[in-house]
Structure formats: structure tokens, C-alpha cells
Design a protein around this motif. Structure first.
Motif, PDB file in Angstrom:
ATOM      1  N   THR A   1      26.690  34.464  43.253  1.00 21.14           N
ATOM      2  CA  THR A   1      27.901  34.354  42.448  1.00 21.14           C
ATOM      3  C   THR A   1      27.676  33.715  41.078  1.00 21.14           C
ATOM      4  O   THR A   1      28.593  33.670  40.260  1.00 21.14           O
ATOM      5  CB  THR A   1      28.979  33.560  43.199  1.00 21.14           C
TER       6      THR A   1
ATOM      7  N   GLN B   1      32.092  29.585  47.926  1.00 24.58           N
ATOM      8  CA  GLN B   1      33.015  30.714  48.017  1.00 24.58           C
ATOM      9  C   GLN B   1      33.124  31.196  49.466  1.00 24.58           C
ATOM     10  O   GLN B   1      34.143  31.005  50.110  1.00 24.58           O
ATOM     11  CB  GLN B   1      32.625  31.842  47.062  1.00 24.58           C
TER      12      GLN B   1
ATOM     13  N   VAL C   1      37.870  30.945  51.973  1.00 19.87           N
ATOM     14  CA  VAL C   1      37.167  31.554  50.843  1.00 19.87           C
ATOM     15  C   VAL C   1      37.676  30.852  49.588  1.00 19.87           C
ATOM     16  O   VAL C   1      38.869  30.935  49.274  1.00 19.87           O
ATOM     17  CB  VAL C   1      37.421  33.073  50.764  1.00 19.87           C
ATOM     18  N   THR C   2      36.797  30.156  48.902  1.00 19.89           N
ATOM     19  CA  THR C   2      37.183  29.319  47.765  1.00 19.89           C
ATOM     20  C   THR C   2      36.767  29.954  46.443  1.00 19.89           C
ATOM     21  O   THR C   2      35.944  30.865  46.398  1.00 19.89           O
ATOM     22  CB  THR C   2      36.536  27.921  47.884  1.00 19.89           C
ATOM     23  N   GLN C   3      37.322  29.421  45.355  1.00 16.51           N
ATOM     24  CA  GLN C   3      36.951  29.923  44.022  1.00 16.51           C
ATOM     25  C   GLN C   3      35.576  29.415  43.610  1.00 16.51           C
ATOM     26  O   GLN C   3      34.847  30.098  42.893  1.00 16.51           O
ATOM     27  CB  GLN C   3      37.998  29.484  42.999  1.00 16.51           C
TER      28      GLN C   3
ATOM     29  N   ASN D   1      33.976  35.610  46.352  1.00 20.57           N
ATOM     30  CA  ASN D   1      35.418  35.757  46.160  1.00 20.57           C
ATOM     31  C   ASN D   1      35.787  37.241  46.042  1.00 20.57           C
ATOM     32  O   ASN D   1      35.460  37.903  45.067  1.00 20.57           O
ATOM     33  CB  ASN D   1      35.822  35.005  44.888  1.00 20.57           C
TER      34      ASN D   1
ATOM     35  N   SER E   1      44.623  35.888  43.621  1.00 18.83           N
ATOM     36  CA  SER E   1      43.303  35.414  43.187  1.00 18.83           C
ATOM     37  C   SER E   1      43.388  34.506  41.970  1.00 18.83           C
ATOM     38  O   SER E   1      42.445  33.770  41.678  1.00 18.83           O
ATOM     39  CB  SER E   1      42.380  36.606  42.884  1.00 18.83           C
TER      40      SER E   1
ATOM     41  N   TYR F   1      42.320  32.614  52.626  1.00 18.36           N
ATOM     42  CA  TYR F   1      41.952  32.752  51.215  1.00 18.36           C
ATOM     43  C   TYR F   1      42.576  31.634  50.384  1.00 18.36           C
ATOM     44  O   TYR F   1      43.806  31.553  50.259  1.00 18.36           O
ATOM     45  CB  TYR F   1      42.387  34.105  50.676  1.00 18.36           C
ATOM     46  N   ARG F   2      41.753  30.748  49.885  1.00 14.47           N
ATOM     47  CA  ARG F   2      42.069  29.684  48.934  1.00 14.47           C
ATOM     48  C   ARG F   2      43.036  28.631  49.462  1.00 14.47           C
ATOM     49  O   ARG F   2      42.788  27.440  49.332  1.00 14.47           O
ATOM     50  CB  ARG F   2      42.631  30.266  47.624  1.00 14.47           C
TER      51      ARG F   2
ATOM     52  N   PHE G   1      37.918  39.540  45.075  1.00 12.68           N
ATOM     53  CA  PHE G   1      39.082  39.718  44.215  1.00 12.68           C
ATOM     54  C   PHE G   1      39.878  40.993  44.513  1.00 12.68           C
ATOM     55  O   PHE G   1      41.076  40.948  44.771  1.00 12.68           O
ATOM     56  CB  PHE G   1      38.656  39.727  42.737  1.00 12.68           C
TER      57      PHE G   1
ATOM     58  N   SER H   1      33.308  41.253  44.414  1.00 11.75           N
ATOM     59  CA  SER H   1      32.120  40.434  44.711  1.00 11.75           C
ATOM     60  C   SER H   1      31.303  41.042  45.844  1.00 11.75           C
ATOM     61  O   SER H   1      30.821  40.348  46.733  1.00 11.75           O
ATOM     62  CB  SER H   1      32.521  38.994  45.063  1.00 11.75           C
TER      63      SER H   1
END
Length: 454
Positions: free
Chosen positions: A155, A307, A301-303, A185, A198, A221-222, A187, A171
């Protein structure tokens, strides 16, 4: 010491003043003789292709395992390099239905850094494999040998050409022998599920599950609930290491830790919300394919790095070993299901995800559609005397007319059928799980009902 330092800064810059100056790559870089300059790139490739095959994710339960059949084909736009097109890749994944935390943490890589395991499966059937393989490893400048202690972080090295990992708008990319998969990530995928998620700066009204990890815990997600139940963005607990890498620039990289390599990052407990596997022990209730379920741990799943997690906290299932073979079968009718999961592989309108037409006797769903016609069956005078049950139950009709019942496994295999009037007893179903019972009269399908055997 002060006199010596004063003499230095009268005519030059200091490498012990707590300031990044002179030719320092980092603060007080007194011994940096590394000539290598790390080039980092974070820009994903744009989408260049739309889907030409169906995307199949089919989930069911067998005993104490959740089972997923997928054709590993994305449900969103994607891109690829010329010699690696995105094609269906049929696999079956199994993992704990009610996962528990293990006393051991399982890595996705071998001890020498080589990729070993997949992290999980997304809810569109595309698997997650964050760790890269060759040629994205530091090479000895004299021997050309790979140093697996220094693997590129995908990444932070996104791009085309030597030394870069070509990741598309989700990704993801394609390996020659293992199909399309996510490295970070995702997207394009999450935007299909919830537009704007996102780039959202505040918690959404509903959390978003994007998949299952290979130990059975959900992947969000996040955003997710903290230990007090408050929905917030979850941040990882990794940061760049300080100082210089110990390498000589020949057999191992030198220079400051920049983020080019996975080993440039270190876990610092408590820095963020998540543990070393990018997960958290917190209760989360989700609406899944099996109904409402509650879990006491989940991944995110992180930014920011990592990730997608590089390890797991539950019991790893061998169906996620990276070298596990795909199903060696054909999908003759192009509906995404190979013949062993499709009761009619000559008709794309017949497969376990198809919707039955209750006005005909035709079984479009191979017996697998979990319809909501319970009330209609009751209105017609048909009842199930025990559901859930222990493998013994009865179908009761208040009509004197002859009718037929068929019991299917969740993957569409016929388990038994009976014809008669009044009460039809179903006995000795030994395998626990979810089944589908269809009721037909005079060649017309009256309805189906989900049967749970405990």
C-alpha cells in the motif's frame, strides 16, 4: 561537550541538536551514509474494466461451520495488467460458525516472511491476501538473492514498473495462479456497498461488514463499536520505527524507516484502538446471511497501515491456506456456479441464488432459496410441528388432497421426498444444519420453508 558543540555550529550544522538540518534524512542522522532514496507511492490505478461475469458469494451452514462458495469475481469495476486478466476462480471456504479467541496469534506469513495464508473472504466472494510475494522483496545487490526480512509494503509502493505493486481502484490485482484479491483498503468495493463510506469523516448510522476472517470473526470497514458500545472510527496501533535501518544497503536496506517495507512499521500497544491483528475485543451484532448474530471480537479494514490484518486471533481454518487448490470444475452455463453446486448447469437461470417462482412447480433455486412464505403455507393449511428440531419432525396438512414434500440440503442436494395426505413424518436427519423443505401439490410449488436441525 557544550564547547565542542558550539565550535561545530559556528561553521556547520549539528547532528545532535534535535533538529533535522544539513543533509540529515531524519533528526540527528549522524551516521547516515546510505545513498539509497526510498520512493513511495500511494495512488491506486484507476478502474479500467467492468464486470463480464456474475459475482457469486453463497453462504450456508454445515454443522458448526460457516461455508462460503465463491467464484472470486468482483462485483465492482477493476483493472489489470495485460497478461493477467480477471477471471472466475472457484473456491470453497470453511470457518467456525461461533469463533473463539485462541491463546495463540497466527501469522499470515511463514517465519521467513514468505506469504502463507489468506486473511479472509469478502462478502462479494473476493479473498483478502495483504502480504505480497515475489518480486516485491529487497534483493541483495551482489548476489540478487531475496532478503525476506525486508518485504515491500504493497500500500506504500503502488504503481507500475519494477519495484512497484500494481493495485487497482479496489487495492487489488491478479496473481497468475490464484486470481483477483485485495491487498488493502478496498475502495471500489465498499463504495458499491455504501456510497461515500471510504471518505466519511464521521461514524455512519450503520456499521459495514465487508467479510469474514479465516478464523470466523467478522471484518468491518473503518467504523465499529468500542468496548463501551460507541460507534467510532477504529485506528490501528502501528507507527513507523524511529532511527535508521540496520542494513548496509547491499544485503539489506539502509536509511531511515520510511514505510517502504513492512518491517519499517512497529506495533505500539495502546497507540490506537486496535490490537496487533487490527482487531478489538468488543461486542458487535450484525445481520448476516444466517440472521442476527453477535460476536465478541472483530477485525477492521483501516485507512492506515496495516489496512488489512497480517495475523489472526482465533483458530485458523486450513481452507484459507494460500496454496489450497481451486475447484477443478467448469461452469457450463456461466451463472457462477460449477456443476457440484448447480443442480442444472445448462441453464443460467437455475442455481442456488436464483429466486423460485411460487406459481410454477419449477425449482429455479435448486431447493436452496430461503423464502419467506411461512405465512402463505399456513394460510393454505400446511404446518411444521417442530422447527428447529432434532432431525425428527412432521409436516401437517389440513387438506385431504395428496401433496409432496422434498427436503434439500443448503447446497441444493435432495435429502428425501415423501408423498401422501395429512401428516407426513420426517425422521432420522442426522446432520445438523439448515435445510429447505418444499411443498408441492398437483405439480404446483406452494412454497418453501427453512428447516433447522440441531
Amino acid at each position: 561537550m557544550l564547547q565542542e558543540e558550539a565550535q561545530i555550529i559556528r561553521n556547520d550544522w549539528s547532528c545532535s541538536d534535535g533538529i533535522k538540518n544539513g543533509n540529515e534524512a531524519i533528526i540527528d542522522d549522524c551516521n547516515n551514509n546510505c545513498n539509497d532514496v526510498d520512493v513511495l507511492s500511494y495512488a491506486n490505478s484507476a478502474c479500467c474494466e467492468t464486470a463480464s461475469h456474475p459475482s457469486v458469494y453463497y453462504e450456508f451452514v454445515e454443522g458448526n461451520e460457516r461455508v462460503v462458495y465463491s467464484n472470486n469475481y468482483p462485483n465492482h469495476n477493476f483493472c489489470f495488467v495485460e497478461d493477467r486478466t480477471v477471471e472466475p476462480y472457484y473456491k470453497v471456504y470453511k470457518f467456525d460458525l461461533k469463533p473463539q479467541l485462541s491463546e495463540q496469534t497466527t501469522s499470515l506469513t511463514r517465519t521467513n516472511g514468505r506469504p502463507l495464508n489468506l486473511f479472509g473472504i469478502s462478502l462479494n466472494g473476493v479473498y483478502m491476501m495483504p502480504a505480497p510475494a515475489t518480486p516485491f522483496i529487497f534483493e541483495d545487490k551482489n548476489t540478487g538473492e531475496y532478503n525476506w526480512d525486508w518485504v515491500f509494503e504493497p500500500t506504500t509502493n503502488i504503481g507500475e514498473g519494477m519495484g512497484f505493486v500494481n493495485l487497482d481502484c479496489a487495492s487489488a490485482h491478479v496473481n497468475p495462479n490464484s486470481g483477483y484479491h485485495y491487498h488493502g483498503n478496498m475502495f471500489a468495493y465498499v463504495e458499491e456497498l455504501q456510497s461515500g463510506i471510504s471518505t466519511l469523516n464521521s461514524p455512519p448510522t450503520e456499521i459495514l461488514q465487508v467479510g469474514w476472517a479465516s478464523d470466523g470473526f467478522p471484518i468491518l470497514y473503518r467504523f465499529g463499536p468500542d468496548k463501551e458500545g460507541n460507534i467510532k472510527e477504529m485506528f490501528p496501533s502501528f507507527q513507523l520505527k524511529s532511527g535508521l535501518r540496520p542494513g548496509d544497503g547491499i544485503s539489506a536496506p539502509c536509511g531511515p524507516y520510511s514505510g517502504k517495507y513492512i518491517a519499517d512499521f512497529g506495533y505500539l500497544a495502546g497507540k490506537g484502538d486496535l490490537d496487533e491483528c487490527n482487531g478489538i475485543e468488543a461486542s458487535v451484532t450484525l445481520n448476516t446471511a444466517q440472521g442476527e448474530e453477535t460476536f465478541e471480537y472483530y477485525y477492521v479494514v483501516t485507512q492506515d497501515f496495516p489496512q488489512i490484518s497480517r495475523c489472526m486471533k482465533g483458530t485458523f481454518n486450513d481452507s484459507f491456506i494460500g496454496s489450497a487448490q481451486a475447484l477443478n470444475e467448469l461452469d457450463a452455463d456461466g451463472d457462477g456456479f460449477v456443476s457440484s453446486y448447480d443442480c442444472d448447469d445448462s441453464n443460467p437461470n437455475i442455481n442456488p441464488l436464483a429466486t423460485d417462482n411460487p406459481l410454477t412447480s419449477f425449482d429455479e433455486s435448486c431447493g436452496a432459496t430461503l423464502s419467506t412464505q411461512d405465512l402463505e403455507l399456513k394460510d393454505l393449511g400446511y404446518y411444521i410441528n417442530s422447527n428447529p428440531n432434532d432431525g425428527n419432525f412432521s409436516v401437517i396438512s389440513t387438506s385431504l388432497e395428496k401433496y409432496q414434500v422434498q427436503l434439500f440440503s443448503i447446497i441444493g442436494q435432495l435429502v428425501l421426498e415423501k408423498t401422501g395426505t395429512g401428516v407426513l413424518e420426517i425422521n432420522n436427519i442426522t446432520d445438523a444444519g439448515v435445510y429447505v423443505l418444499s411443498i408441492t401439490r398437483e405439480g404446483k410449488l406452494l412454497g418453501t420453508i427453512k428447516i433447522i436441525v440441531k
